[in-house]
Design a protein around this motif. Structure first.
Motif, PDB file in Angstrom:
ATOM      1  N   CYS A  19      23.901 108.817 -10.878  1.00 28.34           N
ATOM      2  CA  CYS A  19      24.070 107.405 -10.493  1.00 28.34           C
ATOM      3  C   CYS A  19      24.189 107.245  -8.987  1.00 28.34           C
ATOM      4  O   CYS A  19      25.068 106.517  -8.499  1.00 28.34           O
ATOM      5  N   SER A 117      26.960 109.579 -24.811  1.00 29.68           N
ATOM      6  CA  SER A 117      25.592 109.175 -25.147  1.00 29.68           C
ATOM      7  C   SER A 117      25.123 109.849 -26.427  1.00 29.68           C
ATOM      8  O   SER A 117      24.473 109.227 -27.282  1.00 29.68           O
ATOM      9  N   TYR A 149      26.568  98.452 -22.581  1.00 35.31           N
ATOM     10  CA  TYR A 149      26.187  99.786 -22.104  1.00 35.31           C
ATOM     11  C   TYR A 149      26.691 100.804 -23.114  1.00 35.31           C
ATOM     12  O   TYR A 149      27.866 100.788 -23.496  1.00 35.31           O
ATOM     13  N   GLU A 152      23.046 106.847 -21.507  1.00 36.49           N
ATOM     14  CA  GLU A 152      21.799 106.910 -20.747  1.00 36.49           C
ATOM     15  C   GLU A 152      20.737 107.837 -21.333  1.00 36.49           C
ATOM     16  O   GLU A 152      19.716 108.073 -20.692  1.00 36.49           O
ATOM     17  N   THR A 153      20.947 108.378 -22.518  1.00 31.76           N
ATOM     18  CA  THR A 153      19.833 108.971 -23.237  1.00 31.76           C
ATOM     19  C   THR A 153      19.001 107.830 -23.828  1.00 31.76           C
ATOM     20  O   THR A 153      19.453 106.683 -23.861  1.00 31.76           O
ATOM     21  N   LEU A 154      17.803 108.115 -24.280  1.00 28.45           N
ATOM     22  CA  LEU A 154      16.874 107.025 -24.597  1.00 28.45           C
ATOM     23  C   LEU A 154      17.345 106.125 -25.735  1.00 28.45           C
ATOM     24  O   LEU A 154      17.215 104.902 -25.659  1.00 28.45           O
ATOM     25  N   LEU A 157      20.235 104.070 -24.332  1.00 26.27           N
ATOM     26  CA  LEU A 157      19.728 103.042 -23.425  1.00 26.27           C
ATOM     27  C   LEU A 157      19.119 101.888 -24.203  1.00 26.27           C
ATOM     28  O   LEU A 157      19.285 100.720 -23.846  1.00 26.27           O
ATOM     29  N   GLY A 160      21.616  99.504 -25.433  1.00 22.32           N
ATOM     30  CA  GLY A 160      22.368  98.874 -24.358  1.00 22.32           C
ATOM     31  C   GLY A 160      21.557  97.736 -23.770  1.00 22.32           C
ATOM     32  O   GLY A 160      20.443  97.440 -24.200  1.00 22.32           O
ATOM     33  N   TYR A 165      18.261  99.527 -16.106  1.00 25.05           N
ATOM     34  CA  TYR A 165      17.763 100.590 -16.971  1.00 25.05           C
ATOM     35  C   TYR A 165      16.594 100.115 -17.817  1.00 25.05           C
ATOM     36  O   TYR A 165      15.596 100.818 -17.997  1.00 25.05           O
ATOM     37  N   LYS A 166      16.721  98.912 -18.366  1.00 25.84           N
ATOM     38  CA  LYS A 166      15.660  98.391 -19.218  1.00 25.84           C
ATOM     39  C   LYS A 166      14.357  98.194 -18.426  1.00 25.84           C
ATOM     40  O   LYS A 166      13.259  98.472 -18.916  1.00 25.84           O
ATOM     41  N   TYR A 169      13.086 101.995 -17.591  1.00 18.66           N
ATOM     42  CA  TYR A 169      12.696 102.879 -18.688  1.00 18.66           C
ATOM     43  C   TYR A 169      12.195 102.135 -19.925  1.00 18.66           C
ATOM     44  O   TYR A 169      11.992 102.740 -20.979  1.00 18.66           O
ATOM     45  N   LEU A 173      11.602 102.868 -24.612  1.00 12.36           N
ATOM     46  CA  LEU A 173      12.724 102.485 -25.471  1.00 12.36           C
ATOM     47  C   LEU A 173      12.270 101.693 -26.697  1.00 12.36           C
ATOM     48  O   LEU A 173      11.324 100.907 -26.637  1.00 12.36           O
TER      49      LEU A 173
END
Length: 451
Positions: A19, A117, A149, A152-154, A157, A160, A165-166, A169, A173
């Motif tokens: 981060c 996660s 939230y 942060e794994t797929l 994510l 969340g 992030y959206k 990535y 997703l």
């Protein structure tokens, strides 16, 4: 001899930090930590910092806690690790038994993973796989809250709702359904937390009514959306959600990774609504900040949907090399024992009340819209114009001013954007709380006076 400068130079030549925009460290110094004790962290030049954020919300009973250290040493002499497929060991069994005892009713099975996660991944997969096993394979979508939230794994994510992030990535997703957050920061002037949370539940009910045939589970962070700016809501929302999930035959996943183990004033946040979810994700405080470990608690009903003859291929498909690590499980057991022996929840109520008084002056600051609190989580929201809720431009990064002022005055504060928050180890004392509150107020003054 190692000093701050030499370790920082080595770090920047080799490490990539989480981060973090690494270019920031051309002007924002890293803080290399040599040792920790209680609430204190100490660097190589002898500077000390009160860990007011519990090292990313994991530390409960202070750094280098003597009781936990002793338990860890004892376990190291017995068994450091063994495969948990086809094998077992005392710490994993004893911890599962203890978690079944202390978590809400009906959570009677424990599945281990490595981190928060991963726990969310387990819960999401287990919910989907349950419906598949019982012949409801069409139930494969998930409802999540705006501003949520879950890691942060797929898969985490995907369930969340952090815009950055959206946007970054998104192509990787799965698509989810988003309900408005019950975040009480958005309530009308004069509206109570309970009234707003009830009002915000209506869109969730509508989504469940329209989509329940295809929805596997709803996932929420009970009471506090931590990474979303420590935004908080009333327990009534959880109660209404549990009732609706039962009505529409949808699982409820409670992500208590950040809010569990006493953070909100009860051992688990769900207790304040008197509900039991179908899945409860636990990590962070589970090992008091010592070792990576997570657990997913679920019901016997879910477990039985996977209990079958091998040739039917209904077994749950998830594993980690370090699943149920004996060292981590032993530390977690000692952590839970400390809760019992020291009546931690009762002491936390005293500390939380003191924190409320210590941070109260922030509420009168001309650039603070709100000071909010659930138990041992307290947050203050900086805004350019609190009356109209006009935020400071995000690129100004005013929270960094609070962070740097803290470090200059023996305190680690790490604001979330423009939200200054306090989530300390439970071994903090009243004098230390007063100092953190004073430095936070000074930091807000400096941050909001910038041109």
């Amino acid at each position: 001899m190692t000093d701050n400068a030499s370790l920082v130079a080595r770090d920047l030549a080799a490490l990539w930090h989480p981060c973090t925009q690494m270019k920031d460290h051309e002007w924002l110094p890293l803080v290399p930590v040599k040792r920790g004790e209680g609430v204190w962290l100490e660097d190589f030049d002898g500077n000390r910092y009160i860990d007011a954020v519990s090292s990313w919300w994991v530390n409960l009973f202070g750094h280098a806690n003597p009781r936990i250290n002793a338990a860890l040493r004892d376990q190291m002499d017995k068994l450091e690790h063994v495969i948990l497929a086809g094998f077992s060991h005392e710490p994993a069994v004893a911890l599962a038994e203890k978690l079944i005892e202390v978590t809400p009713p009906k959570l009677e099975r424990c599945f281990y993973a490595d981190n928060g996660s991963s726990a969310v991944e387990v819960a999401v997969k287990m919910s989907f796989h349950y419906w598949r096993n019982v012949g409801r394979g069409e139930k494969k979508r998930f409802i999540t809250l705006a501003n949520s939230y879950h890691g942060e794994t797929l898969g985490a994510l995907a369930v969340g709702n952090v815009a950055l992030y959206k946007e970054t990535y998104g192509p990787l997703l799965m698509e989810t359904i988003t309900a408005p957050s019950p975040d009480c920061f958005e309530r009308e002037d004069g509206e109570s937390w309970e009234a707003f949370s009830r009002r915000q539940f209506e869109p969730m009910r509508d989504l469940l009514q329209r989509h329940h045939e295809e929805v596997s589970a709803v996932i929420v962070e009970p009471l506090v959306q931590c990474a979303g700016g420590m935004r908080m809501y009333h327990p009534v929302y959880l109660k209404l959600l549990r009732e609706a999930c039962d009505q529409f035959d949808v699982h409820l996943i409670a992500d208590e990774i950040a809010v569990g183990f006493g953070r909100t004033g009860t051992l688990f946040a769900c207790e304040q609504a008197d509900i039991s979810p179908d899945f409860m994700c636990l990590s962070k405080g589970l090992t008091a900040g010592y070792l990576p470990l997570s657990a997913v608690m679920t019901t016997d009903r879910v477990y039985q949907a996977f209990y079958d003859d091998y040739e039917n291929l209904t077994a749950f498909l998830h594993s980690h090399s370090y699943t149920g690590n004996p060292l981590a499980c032993r530390v977690a057991l000692e952590t839970l024992q400390i809760f019992e022996d020291d009546d931690v929840i009762a002491r936390n109520r005293v500390l939380a009340n003191h924190a409320a008084r210590a941070f109260a002056p922030l509420a009168d600051h001309p650039h603070i819209r709100e000071v909010r609190q659930h138990g041992m989580i307290l947050a203050a929201e900086m805004m350019q114009d609190p009356a109209t809720r006009k935020p400071f431009p995000w690129k100004e990064r005013r929270g960094l001013t609070v962070y740097r002022h803290g470090l200059e005055n023996d305190v680690l504060l790490r604001p979330l954007g423009h939200v200054v928050y306090f989530m300390p180890p439970y071994v903090i004392n009243e004098e230390q709380i007063d100092h953190v509150a004073q430095i936070a107020l000074e930091g807000v003054d400096l941050a909001t006076k910038q041109e």
